[in-house]
Design a protein around this motif. Structure first.
Motif, PDB file in Angstrom:
ATOM      1  N   ILE A   5       0.842  -1.203   0.000  1.00 40.74           N
ATOM      2  CA  ILE A   5       0.000   0.000   0.000  1.00 40.74           C
ATOM      3  C   ILE A   5       0.874   1.249   0.000  1.00 40.74           C
ATOM      4  O   ILE A   5       0.608   2.216  -0.724  1.00 40.74           O
ATOM      5  CB  ILE A   5      -0.938  -0.016   1.216  1.00 40.74           C
ATOM      6  CG1 ILE A   5      -1.913  -1.189   1.113  1.00 40.74           C
ATOM      7  CG2 ILE A   5      -1.713   1.293   1.335  1.00 40.74           C
ATOM      8  CD1 ILE A   5      -2.759  -1.414   2.349  1.00 40.74           C
ATOM      9  N   ILE A   6       1.939   1.232   0.801  1.00 38.94           N
ATOM     10  CA  ILE A   6       2.865   2.374   0.840  1.00 38.94           C
ATOM     11  C   ILE A   6       3.529   2.571  -0.522  1.00 38.94           C
ATOM     12  O   ILE A   6       3.683   3.705  -0.987  1.00 38.94           O
ATOM     13  CB  ILE A   6       3.920   2.164   1.937  1.00 38.94           C
ATOM     14  CG1 ILE A   6       3.264   2.217   3.319  1.00 38.94           C
ATOM     15  CG2 ILE A   6       5.030   3.208   1.841  1.00 38.94           C
ATOM     16  CD1 ILE A   6       4.183   1.812   4.450  1.00 38.94           C
ATOM     17  N   ALA A   7       3.907   1.481  -1.160  1.00 42.67           N
ATOM     18  CA  ALA A   7       4.556   1.585  -2.479  1.00 42.67           C
ATOM     19  C   ALA A   7       3.632   2.246  -3.490  1.00 42.67           C
ATOM     20  O   ALA A   7       4.066   3.115  -4.273  1.00 42.67           O
ATOM     21  CB  ALA A   7       4.971   0.195  -2.960  1.00 42.67           C
ATOM     22  N   ARG A   8       2.357   1.875  -3.478  1.00 43.88           N
ATOM     23  CA  ARG A   8       1.398   2.475  -4.419  1.00 43.88           C
ATOM     24  C   ARG A   8       1.182   3.946  -4.114  1.00 43.88           C
ATOM     25  O   ARG A   8       1.118   4.784  -5.024  1.00 43.88           O
ATOM     26  CB  ARG A   8       0.070   1.707  -4.370  1.00 43.88           C
ATOM     27  CG  ARG A   8       0.130   0.338  -5.026  1.00 43.88           C
ATOM     28  CD  ARG A   8      -1.243  -0.287  -5.168  1.00 43.88           C
ATOM     29  NE  ARG A   8      -1.787  -0.705  -3.883  1.00 43.88           N
ATOM     30  CZ  ARG A   8      -1.534  -1.864  -3.314  1.00 43.88           C
ATOM     31  NH1 ARG A   8      -0.718  -2.730  -3.904  1.00 43.88           N
ATOM     32  NH2 ARG A   8      -2.082  -2.181  -2.157  1.00 43.88           N
ATOM     33  N   TYR A   9       1.068   4.288  -2.841  1.00 46.09           N
ATOM     34  CA  TYR A   9       0.849   5.682  -2.456  1.00 46.09           C
ATOM     35  C   TYR A   9       2.060   6.546  -2.809  1.00 46.09           C
ATOM     36  O   TYR A   9       1.917   7.664  -3.305  1.00 46.09           O
ATOM     37  CB  TYR A   9       0.571   5.761  -0.955  1.00 46.09           C
ATOM     38  CG  TYR A   9       0.384   7.159  -0.433  1.00 46.09           C
ATOM     39  CD1 TYR A   9      -0.829   7.827  -0.576  1.00 46.09           C
ATOM     40  CD2 TYR A   9       1.421   7.826   0.212  1.00 46.09           C
ATOM     41  CE1 TYR A   9      -1.001   9.119  -0.095  1.00 46.09           C
ATOM     42  CE2 TYR A   9       1.263   9.120   0.702  1.00 46.09           C
ATOM     43  CZ  TYR A   9       0.049   9.752   0.546  1.00 46.09           C
ATOM     44  OH  TYR A   9      -0.113  11.037   1.017  1.00 46.09           O
ATOM     45  N   SER A  10       3.253   6.021  -2.569  1.00 45.13           N
ATOM     46  CA  SER A  10       4.478   6.799  -2.774  1.00 45.13           C
ATOM     47  C   SER A  10       4.746   7.099  -4.244  1.00 45.13           C
ATOM     48  O   SER A  10       5.487   8.035  -4.560  1.00 45.13           O
ATOM     49  CB  SER A  10       5.681   6.062  -2.170  1.00 45.13           C
ATOM     50  OG  SER A  10       5.535   5.951  -0.763  1.00 45.13           O
ATOM     51  N   LYS A  11       4.176   6.313  -5.146  1.00 47.19           N
ATOM     52  CA  LYS A  11       4.366   6.591  -6.575  1.00 47.19           C
ATOM     53  C   LYS A  11       3.785   7.955  -6.948  1.00 47.19           C
ATOM     54  O   LYS A  11       4.359   8.666  -7.770  1.00 47.19           O
ATOM     55  CB  LYS A  11       3.710   5.491  -7.410  1.00 47.19           C
ATOM     56  CG  LYS A  11       4.503   4.200  -7.447  1.00 47.19           C
ATOM     57  CD  LYS A  11       3.836   3.167  -8.335  1.00 47.19           C
ATOM     58  CE  LYS A  11       4.653   1.867  -8.359  1.00 47.19           C
ATOM     59  NZ  LYS A  11       4.004   0.829  -9.211  1.00 47.19           N
TER      60      LYS A  11
END
Length: 301
Positions: free
Chosen positions: A117-123
């Motif tokens: 979830i963090i990876a998707r948000y950070s994009k």
């Protein structure tokens, strides 16, 4: 001794004085600012009256800036620059271009669901810093209640009244063990059957461990806590090494299977817990925290 009064000046007035000093004339400044010369003259007079000093010296041939005026213009330029930087910074925070989100969460969620979830948000929000605080139920509640975390992720079956909750999922608990374990061929495992084997357990203050201990006590059972660990990844490693089996939430099953472990549902009794988000009532989230919370809910759904 009374403090000196701060002159009541607007950013528009400061901008007018700085523009006149830069242009060297009222006429050029009035064109640049798109205001009339009489209006500009009245603005300068009001500023000079507010600070009690002459900024410009007017002659028949040219406009001169006084020594006090030079210092005032330098100060005004710094104030305007700081104001522009601050406003840009606030806009970035409001638009989630910059900021910080602190989440207090149970260890299983921190280890398994949150990284993706963090990876998707950070994009889309690369300048928003995410901080994860792993812990057990009591620590998460205190982090949210004390304002250390923006929100928490934990089991919400019983939370204090000052917290509000958002349901994410209902998780059934499973027994995780190495491949080839004596219980691995069974379709489901009772708490009584699990109690005959060493267990890799979460800390004593963990709500899940207390709940399992309560169920065992009610059934006249004694759980064999071979090792107690405080990191979820260590639970998996200990189970994989053959230290013992573990009773874990359903969200951990994919991770257990990918590690080559075997997972079977816990039966007799079936243990279901409601996983969700906890927030402090009447406390507004920052734009970044609100945005990440939306990403979290969408990803879970």
């Amino acid at each position: 001794m009374s403090r000196p009064l701060i002159p009541d000046l607007s950013s528009r007035e400061l901008q007018a004085v700085c523009t006149i000093a830069e242009c060297g004339s009222f006429m050029a400044a009035s064109i640049t600012l798109n205001v009339s010369q009489p209006a500009l003259t009245r603005t300068v007079q009001r500023v000079e009256q507010a600070i009690g000093l002459d900024i410009f010296r007017r002659t028949t041939r040219r406009l001169e800036i006084t020594a006090a005026g030079e210092e005032f213009v330098a100060l005004a330029n710094r104030i305007l620059a700081d104001l522009r930087i601050s406003v840009d910074s606030m806009r970035e925070i409001t638009d989630e271009l910059r900021g910080q989100v602190i989440i207090s969460t149970v260890m299983s969620v921190a280890c398994i669901q949150l990284p993706g979830i963090i990876a998707r948000y950070s994009k889309s929000k690369p300048r928003v810093e995410i901080q994860i605080r792993e812990g057990v139920y009591g620590k998460i509640v205190e982090d949210v209640r004390g304002g250390v975390a923006d929100f928490g992720i934990t089991y919400i079956d019983d939370v204090p009244n000052e917290l509000s909750t958002i349901k994410l999922a209902i998780e059934a608990f499973h027994v995780v063990m190495p491949n080839g374990h004596p219980l691995s061929k069974k379709p489901g495992i009772s708490l009584e059957e699990a109690s005959h084997f060493p267990m890799v357990s979460m800390p004593k203050e963990s709500q899940t461990r207390r709940h399992l201990e309560g169920l065992a006590l009610a059934g006249g059972l004694v759980l064999q806590h071979a090792v107690t660990v405080s990191q979820f990844a260590t639970v998996m490693q200990c189970v994989q090494a053959g230290v013992g089996l573990a009773i874990l939430p359903g969200g951990a099953v994919p991770s257990a299977l990918s590690a080559g472990l075997v997972s079977r549902p816990l039966t007799k009794p079936v243990v279901n817990r409601t996983l969700g988000i906890v927030l402090l009532k009447d406390r507004a989230l920052t734009p970044s925290a609100r945005g990440f919370l939306g990403q979290l809910q969408a990803s879970w759904g």
